[in-house]
Design a protein around this motif. Structure first.
Motif, mmCIF file in Angstrom:
data_model
loop_
_atom_site.group_PDB
_atom_site.id
_atom_site.type_symbol
_atom_site.label_atom_id
_atom_site.label_comp_id
_atom_site.label_asym_id
_atom_site.label_seq_id
_atom_site.Cartn_x
_atom_site.Cartn_y
_atom_site.Cartn_z
ATOM 1 N N GLY A 207 0.722 -1.737 0.342
ATOM 2 C CA GLY A 207 0.265 0.223 0.443
ATOM 3 C C GLY A 207 1.204 1.063 -0.201
ATOM 4 O O GLY A 207 0.579 2.274 1.009
ATOM 5 N N VAL A 208 1.797 0.462 -0.200
ATOM 6 C CA VAL A 208 2.907 2.315 -0.965
ATOM 7 C C VAL A 208 3.173 2.721 -2.197
ATOM 8 O O VAL A 208 2.616 1.765 -3.113
ATOM 9 N N GLU A 209 3.387 4.009 -2.471
ATOM 10 C CA GLU A 209 4.156 4.240 -3.738
ATOM 11 C C GLU A 209 5.659 3.332 -4.328
ATOM 12 O O GLU A 209 6.036 3.088 -3.555
ATOM 13 N N VAL A 210 5.063 3.498 -5.562
ATOM 14 C CA VAL A 210 5.946 2.868 -6.679
ATOM 15 C C VAL A 210 7.714 2.350 -5.979
ATOM 16 O O VAL A 210 8.424 2.214 -5.969
ATOM 17 N N GLY A 211 7.856 4.637 -6.013
ATOM 18 C CA GLY A 211 9.006 4.919 -6.360
ATOM 19 C C GLY A 211 9.628 4.546 -4.835
ATOM 20 O O GLY A 211 10.685 4.748 -4.536
ATOM 21 N N GLN A 212 8.368 4.174 -3.963
ATOM 22 C CA GLN A 212 9.637 3.552 -2.180
ATOM 23 C C GLN A 212 9.796 2.748 -2.291
ATOM 24 O O GLN A 212 10.375 2.329 -1.500
ATOM 25 N N ILE A 213 10.166 1.682 -3.511
ATOM 26 C CA ILE A 213 10.426 0.051 -2.986
ATOM 27 C C ILE A 213 11.553 0.834 -3.579
ATOM 28 O O ILE A 213 12.250 1.059 -4.516
ATOM 29 N N ALA A 214 12.576 -0.459 -3.070
ATOM 30 C CA ALA A 214 14.484 0.189 -3.147
ATOM 31 C C ALA A 214 14.302 -1.163 -4.263
ATOM 32 O O ALA A 214 14.710 -2.240 -3.216
ATOM 33 N N ASN A 215 14.140 -1.403 -5.205
ATOM 34 C CA ASN A 215 15.068 -2.208 -6.415
ATOM 35 C C ASN A 215 16.190 -2.362 -6.142
ATOM 36 O O ASN A 215 17.545 -1.806 -5.820
ATOM 37 N N SER A 216 16.835 -3.798 -5.888
ATOM 38 C CA SER A 216 18.133 -4.299 -5.484
ATOM 39 C C SER A 216 18.341 -4.960 -6.844
ATOM 40 O O SER A 216 18.145 -6.038 -6.811
ATOM 41 N N LEU A 217 18.860 -4.367 -7.699
ATOM 42 C CA LEU A 217 19.728 -4.695 -9.035
ATOM 43 C C LEU A 217 20.458 -5.033 -8.991
ATOM 44 O O LEU A 217 21.688 -4.407 -9.031
ATOM 45 N N VAL A 218 21.566 -6.168 -9.005
ATOM 46 C CA VAL A 218 22.918 -5.999 -9.342
ATOM 47 C C VAL A 218 22.714 -6.367 -11.207
ATOM 48 O O VAL A 218 22.332 -7.028 -11.625
ATOM 49 N N PHE A 219 24.014 -5.642 -11.027
ATOM 50 C CA PHE A 219 24.598 -5.490 -12.334
ATOM 51 C C PHE A 219 25.955 -5.851 -12.929
ATOM 52 O O PHE A 219 27.304 -6.159 -11.279
ATOM 53 N N ASP A 220 26.899 -7.190 -13.824
ATOM 54 C CA ASP A 220 28.195 -6.982 -14.429
ATOM 55 C C ASP A 220 28.626 -5.092 -14.711
ATOM 56 O O ASP A 220 28.404 -5.464 -15.379
ATOM 57 N N ALA A 221 29.536 -4.940 -13.595
ATOM 58 C CA ALA A 221 30.235 -4.087 -14.241
ATOM 59 C C ALA A 221 31.955 -4.512 -15.044
ATOM 60 O O ALA A 221 32.416 -4.636 -13.685
ATOM 61 N N ASP A 222 31.724 -5.003 -15.539
ATOM 62 C CA ASP A 222 33.318 -4.953 -16.655
ATOM 63 C C ASP A 222 33.947 -6.569 -15.645
ATOM 64 O O ASP A 222 34.662 -6.939 -15.496
ATOM 65 N N GLY A 223 32.608 -7.380 -15.320
ATOM 66 C CA GLY A 223 32.767 -8.868 -14.692
ATOM 67 C C GLY A 223 32.840 -8.654 -13.116
ATOM 68 O O GLY A 223 32.868 -9.798 -12.223
ATOM 69 N N GLU A 224 32.874 -7.491 -12.140
ATOM 70 C CA GLU A 224 32.653 -7.193 -11.206
ATOM 71 C C GLU A 224 31.127 -6.762 -10.895
ATOM 72 O O GLU A 224 30.537 -6.437 -11.543
ATOM 73 N N PRO A 225 30.292 -7.857 -9.909
ATOM 74 C CA PRO A 225 28.995 -7.517 -9.406
ATOM 75 C C PRO A 225 28.925 -6.362 -9.155
ATOM 76 O O PRO A 225 29.649 -5.395 -8.000
ATOM 77 N N LEU A 226 28.010 -5.451 -9.515
ATOM 78 C CA LEU A 226 27.390 -4.251 -9.263
ATOM 79 C C LEU A 226 26.372 -3.936 -8.376
ATOM 80 O O LEU A 226 25.288 -4.257 -8.866
ATOM 81 N N LEU A 227 25.452 -3.766 -6.968
ATOM 82 C CA LEU A 227 24.454 -3.481 -6.489
ATOM 83 C C LEU A 227 24.090 -2.311 -6.453
ATOM 84 O O LEU A 227 24.135 -1.159 -6.313
ATOM 85 N N VAL A 228 22.876 -1.632 -7.360
ATOM 86 C CA VAL A 228 22.390 -0.828 -7.310
ATOM 87 C C VAL A 228 20.963 -0.893 -6.559
ATOM 88 O O VAL A 228 20.218 -1.839 -7.286
ATOM 89 N N LEU A 229 20.234 0.313 -5.970
ATOM 90 C CA LEU A 229 19.354 -0.180 -4.754
ATOM 91 C C LEU A 229 18.915 1.255 -5.908
ATOM 92 O O LEU A 229 19.795 2.841 -5.706
#
Length: 162
Positions: free
Chosen positions: A47-69
């Motif tokens: 029951g909150v705004e979608v903008g209030q959800i902190a998605n934890s997205l993992v990316f491959d940054a030149d072979g190293e993991p990067l977490l973007v919240l």
């Protein structure tokens, strides 16, 4: 093992406590009856705004993991993030890469509770909200937090990622 005592959830709670998260917020971690693998589903369930959800997205940054919240209200601009980090390429990670880096499944990746700390960017858009919600290590678990607390517990770097 039930989702309420799932090992990933236990690791997230322990990491939040160790990282100095507000105990009152940690105690509000919820295990929902249905999986919430998207920001829209999580926002609707809470029951909150979608903008209030902190998605934890993992990316491959030149072979190293990067977490973007990132705020659930927008998408990560991978070219912008690559320039910000000074890497050649940032791309969405495969499910196996995500699991290896976090120990958690896509759709349930938490900001913390990983086998080792990940380089983390925390979307400044989350700062607009007094409270945001993040995944708790499995697709059914979520917990409330704040922008400042996410930066603190993850050792993350505030950034404009969209």
């Amino acid at each position: 093992m039930s989702t309420a005592t799932h090992r990933n959830v236990e690791l997230v709670v322990a990491a939040l406590e160790k990282g100095g998260a507000d105990p009152a917020r940690v105690a509000r971690l919820q295990v929902l009856p249905d999986a919430v693998t998207t920001a829209a589903a999580a926002a609707e369930a809470l029951g909150v705004e979608v903008g209030q959800i902190a998605n934890s997205l993992v990316f491959d940054a030149d072979g190293e993991p990067l977490l973007v919240l990132t705020s659930g209200a927008h998408r990560v601009d991978t070219a912008k993030v690559a320039r910000l980090l000074g890497v050649q390429r940032v791309r969405r990670a495969t499910p196996d890469f995500v699991r290896a880096a976090t120990g958690q499944p896509i759709g349930g990746v938490a900001p913390v509770g990983h086998p080792k700390p990940l380089r983390t960017l925390v979307d400044r858009a989350l700062e607009a909200y007094d409270e945001v919600w993040a995944a708790g290590g499995i697709p059914h678990a979520v917990f409330p937090t704040t922008f400042a607390e996410l930066v603190e517990v993850t050792g993350g770097e505030p950034a404009d990622v969209a």
